[in-house]
Design a protein around this motif. Structure first.
Motif, PDB file in Angstrom:
ATOM      1  N   ARG A 233       0.995  -1.077   0.005  1.00  0.00           N
ATOM      2  CA  ARG A 233       0.124   0.005   0.068  1.00  0.00           C
ATOM      3  C   ARG A 233       0.736   1.214  -0.007  1.00  0.00           C
ATOM      4  N   THR A 234       0.518   2.268  -0.671  1.00  0.00           N
ATOM      5  CA  THR A 234       1.191   3.547  -0.749  1.00  0.00           C
ATOM      6  C   THR A 234       0.938   4.164   0.626  1.00  0.00           C
ATOM      7  N   ILE A 235       1.739   5.184   0.957  1.00  0.00           N
ATOM      8  CA  ILE A 235       1.278   6.044   2.325  1.00  0.00           C
ATOM      9  C   ILE A 235       1.645   7.320   1.863  1.00  0.00           C
ATOM     10  N   ASN A 236       0.763   8.250   2.666  1.00  0.00           N
ATOM     11  CA  ASN A 236       0.746   9.478   2.641  1.00  0.00           C
ATOM     12  C   ASN A 236       1.985  10.126   3.376  1.00  0.00           C
ATOM     13  N   ILE A 237       2.671  11.316   3.109  1.00  0.00           N
ATOM     14  CA  ILE A 237       3.575  12.059   3.562  1.00  0.00           C
ATOM     15  C   ILE A 237       2.910  13.563   3.580  1.00  0.00           C
ATOM     16  N   GLY A 238       2.431  13.936   4.464  1.00  0.00           N
ATOM     17  CA  GLY A 238       1.799  15.503   4.745  1.00  0.00           C
ATOM     18  C   GLY A 238       2.337  16.096   6.110  1.00  0.00           C
ATOM     19  N   SER A 239       1.963  17.425   5.944  1.00  0.00           N
ATOM     20  CA  SER A 239       2.541  18.389   7.179  1.00  0.00           C
ATOM     21  C   SER A 239       1.224  18.212   8.319  1.00  0.00           C
ATOM     22  N   GLY A 240       0.088  18.185   7.620  1.00  0.00           N
ATOM     23  CA  GLY A 240      -1.305  18.034   8.404  1.00  0.00           C
ATOM     24  C   GLY A 240      -1.736  19.349   8.695  1.00  0.00           C
ATOM     25  N   ARG A 241      -1.187  20.451   7.881  1.00  0.00           N
ATOM     26  CA  ARG A 241      -1.705  21.633   8.008  1.00  0.00           C
ATOM     27  C   ARG A 241      -1.956  22.486   6.828  1.00  0.00           C
ATOM     28  N   GLU A 242      -2.986  23.147   6.769  1.00  0.00           N
ATOM     29  CA  GLU A 242      -3.720  23.401   5.329  1.00  0.00           C
ATOM     30  C   GLU A 242      -3.857  25.219   5.449  1.00  0.00           C
ATOM     31  N   VAL A 243      -3.728  25.803   4.400  1.00  0.00           N
ATOM     32  CA  VAL A 243      -3.874  27.197   4.190  1.00  0.00           C
ATOM     33  C   VAL A 243      -4.650  27.460   2.963  1.00  0.00           C
ATOM     34  N   SER A 244      -5.396  28.554   2.786  1.00  0.00           N
ATOM     35  CA  SER A 244      -6.003  29.014   1.733  1.00  0.00           C
ATOM     36  C   SER A 244      -5.005  29.657   0.763  1.00  0.00           C
ATOM     37  N   ILE A 245      -5.108  29.494  -0.606  1.00  0.00           N
ATOM     38  CA  ILE A 245      -4.196  30.066  -1.552  1.00  0.00           C
ATOM     39  C   ILE A 245      -4.141  31.614  -1.355  1.00  0.00           C
ATOM     40  N   PHE A 246      -5.060  32.350  -0.968  1.00  0.00           N
ATOM     41  CA  PHE A 246      -5.132  33.815  -0.515  1.00  0.00           C
ATOM     42  C   PHE A 246      -4.265  34.057   0.588  1.00  0.00           C
ATOM     43  N   ASP A 247      -4.595  33.491   1.581  1.00  0.00           N
ATOM     44  CA  ASP A 247      -3.683  33.435   2.850  1.00  0.00           C
ATOM     45  C   ASP A 247      -2.129  33.072   2.444  1.00  0.00           C
ATOM     46  N   LEU A 248      -2.005  32.046   1.623  1.00  0.00           N
ATOM     47  CA  LEU A 248      -0.471  31.712   1.246  1.00  0.00           C
ATOM     48  C   LEU A 248       0.143  32.948   0.430  1.00  0.00           C
ATOM     49  N   ALA A 249      -0.612  33.559  -0.313  1.00  0.00           N
ATOM     50  CA  ALA A 249      -0.062  34.526  -1.079  1.00  0.00           C
ATOM     51  C   ALA A 249       0.237  35.813  -0.347  1.00  0.00           C
ATOM     52  N   ASP A 250      -0.572  36.048   0.847  1.00  0.00           N
ATOM     53  CA  ASP A 250      -0.298  36.960   1.858  1.00  0.00           C
ATOM     54  C   ASP A 250       0.819  36.854   2.538  1.00  0.00           C
ATOM     55  N   ILE A 251       0.949  35.650   3.098  1.00  0.00           N
ATOM     56  CA  ILE A 251       2.129  35.311   3.836  1.00  0.00           C
ATOM     57  C   ILE A 251       3.483  35.357   3.096  1.00  0.00           C
ATOM     58  N   ILE A 252       3.477  35.100   1.617  1.00  0.00           N
ATOM     59  CA  ILE A 252       4.454  35.324   0.626  1.00  0.00           C
ATOM     60  C   ILE A 252       4.768  36.792   0.524  1.00  0.00           C
ATOM     61  N   LYS A 253       3.604  37.481   0.311  1.00  0.00           N
ATOM     62  CA  LYS A 253       3.854  38.954  -0.027  1.00  0.00           C
ATOM     63  C   LYS A 253       4.698  39.679   1.071  1.00  0.00           C
ATOM     64  N   LYS A 254       4.256  39.013   2.586  1.00  0.00           N
ATOM     65  CA  LYS A 254       5.290  39.645   3.765  1.00  0.00           C
ATOM     66  C   LYS A 254       6.595  38.992   3.851  1.00  0.00           C
ATOM     67  N   VAL A 255       6.848  37.967   3.333  1.00  0.00           N
ATOM     68  CA  VAL A 255       8.217  37.296   3.383  1.00  0.00           C
ATOM     69  C   VAL A 255       9.135  37.998   2.198  1.00  0.00           C
ATOM     70  N   VAL A 256       8.513  38.342   1.228  1.00  0.00           N
ATOM     71  CA  VAL A 256       9.013  39.027   0.156  1.00  0.00           C
ATOM     72  C   VAL A 256       9.498  40.549   0.383  1.00  0.00           C
ATOM     73  N   GLY A 257       8.490  40.944   1.168  1.00  0.00           N
ATOM     74  CA  GLY A 257       8.530  42.183   1.420  1.00  0.00           C
ATOM     75  C   GLY A 257       7.772  43.322   0.330  1.00  0.00           C
ATOM     76  N   TYR A 258       6.748  42.731  -0.357  1.00  0.00           N
ATOM     77  CA  TYR A 258       6.012  43.396  -1.213  1.00  0.00           C
ATOM     78  C   TYR A 258       4.884  44.267  -0.545  1.00  0.00           C
ATOM     79  N   GLN A 259       4.913  45.781  -1.037  1.00  0.00           N
ATOM     80  CA  GLN A 259       4.033  46.457  -0.332  1.00  0.00           C
ATOM     81  C   GLN A 259       2.591  46.850  -1.142  1.00  0.00           C
ATOM     82  N   GLY A 260       2.522  46.053  -2.214  1.00  0.00           N
ATOM     83  CA  GLY A 260       1.381  46.304  -3.202  1.00  0.00           C
ATOM     84  C   GLY A 260       0.217  45.474  -2.730  1.00  0.00           C
ATOM     85  N   ASN A 261      -1.006  45.321  -3.639  1.00  0.00           N
ATOM     86  CA  ASN A 261      -2.110  44.694  -3.256  1.00  0.00           C
ATOM     87  C   ASN A 261      -2.023  43.348  -3.852  1.00  0.00           C
ATOM     88  N   ILE A 262      -2.983  42.563  -3.609  1.00  0.00           N
ATOM     89  CA  ILE A 262      -3.365  41.149  -4.401  1.00  0.00           C
ATOM     90  C   ILE A 262      -4.438  41.308  -5.062  1.00  0.00           C
TER      91      ILE A 262
END
Length: 311
Positions: A233-262
């Protein structure tokens, strides 16, 4: 795995393959082999057979694959199914012929049905239709999972497979048209920051939920399973944590230091609405990830800035 064993990583120069090589070296494995696609074309059966005849590896990590995001999968389906089936067929069969002790095959969470019950268990495989935009890639990966099962059944090999969640990290592909969501967004936000653009446009509504795993955590899990897992049988490998694509983009925006809008372009496809793996079986074996999303994204952005990435 024995410390002096010869370990072949198919795809050693890719994001996952290079992470597995790092994980093995950290554990004092020194006899690690692998080639670029220019040196060894895994699509050509005769080349693969000659490589195995000459090298006789003891263990194989099969992580080489043609990969891409929604646009690439939807635009080049014939390339995705042909290339990946050929790679898998050749490496699997040569591993059997030349008596590899154990083979680890890395699949993809996109093999599961589009509307699978969440979190997605391993037994959801082949119970309902796939997501159409990546069907060709998924079918090839499903074939790989089944090859592990059927080679073990007929030839008594020791082939295992695992299904990772969405990956990111060092050595990712940042191509504007063919990259996955995290490298694509890192590049877009970085370029928008450098050009002082007022907004970044993203595909879809931003509502889909995704689970992400840093590639070094995946590599740690792959080595762990090679040492501790033996099941058809195959076996899953995951983190167990999920995030919306918009929230992901907001996190990346802050990591990069971008000041504009999404800005979301809802005329473009979202893909699967939610995709969270049930990694209970792996967790019960004693493995869990160590790197959280913000930390992983920060390291990934530094890697992007180093210039040692595929653009």
């Amino acid at each position: 795995m024995e410390k002096d064993a010869k370990i072949y990583i198919a795809g050693i120069y890719g994001m996952v393959g290079s992470a597995i090589a790092r994980a093995l070296r950290e554990r004092d494995f020194k006899n690690i082999i692998g080639h670029s696609s220019e040196e060894l074309n895994l699509i050509r059966q005769v080349d693969v057979e000659e490589f195995f005849r000459k090298e006789r590896p003891d263990y194989v990590f099969l992580v080489a694959a043609k990969v891409g995001g929604i646009y690439a999968n939807n635009t080049y389906p014939a390339d995705f199914i042909y290339n990946n089936l050929q790679i898998q067929n050749n490496v699997f069969h040569s591993s059997y012929v030349y008596r590899v002790k154990k083979l680890f095959f890395l699949g993809s969470s996109c093999i599961y049905p589009k509307f699978a019950e969440q979190p997605i268990r391993e037994d959801s495989l082949l119970t309902a239709p796939l997501e159409p935009t990546n069907e060709a890639y998924a079918i090839a990966k499903i074939a790989g999972v089944k090859m592990c099962e059927f080679y073990n059944k007929q030839y008594h090999t020791c082939f295992i497979s695992a299904m990772p969640t969405n990956l990111y990290g060092k050595g990712d592909n940042y191509n504007a048209m063919n990259s996955h969501v995290i490298p694509a967004l890192i590049r877009r936000f970085h370029e928008a920051k450098m050009a002082n653009l007022p907004e970044v446009v993203m595909w879809g509504t931003g509502k889909p939920l995704r689970e992400f795993l840093y590639v070094d955590d995946l590599a740690d899990a792959c080595v762990f399973l090679m040492d501790n897992y033996q099941d058809d049988r195959t076996i899953n490998i995951g983190s167990g944590r999920e995030v919306s694509i918009f929230d992901l983009a907001d996190i990346i925006k802050k990591v990069v230091g971008y000041q504009g809008n999404i800005v979301m372009d809802a005329t473009k496809p979202d893909g699967t609405p939610r995709k969270l793996l049930d990694s209970t079986r792996l967790k019960e074996m004693g493995w869990s990830p160590r790197i959280d999303l913000v930390e992983g994204l920060s390291v990934t952005y530094k890697d992007f800035l180093s210039g040692n990435v595929r653009i």
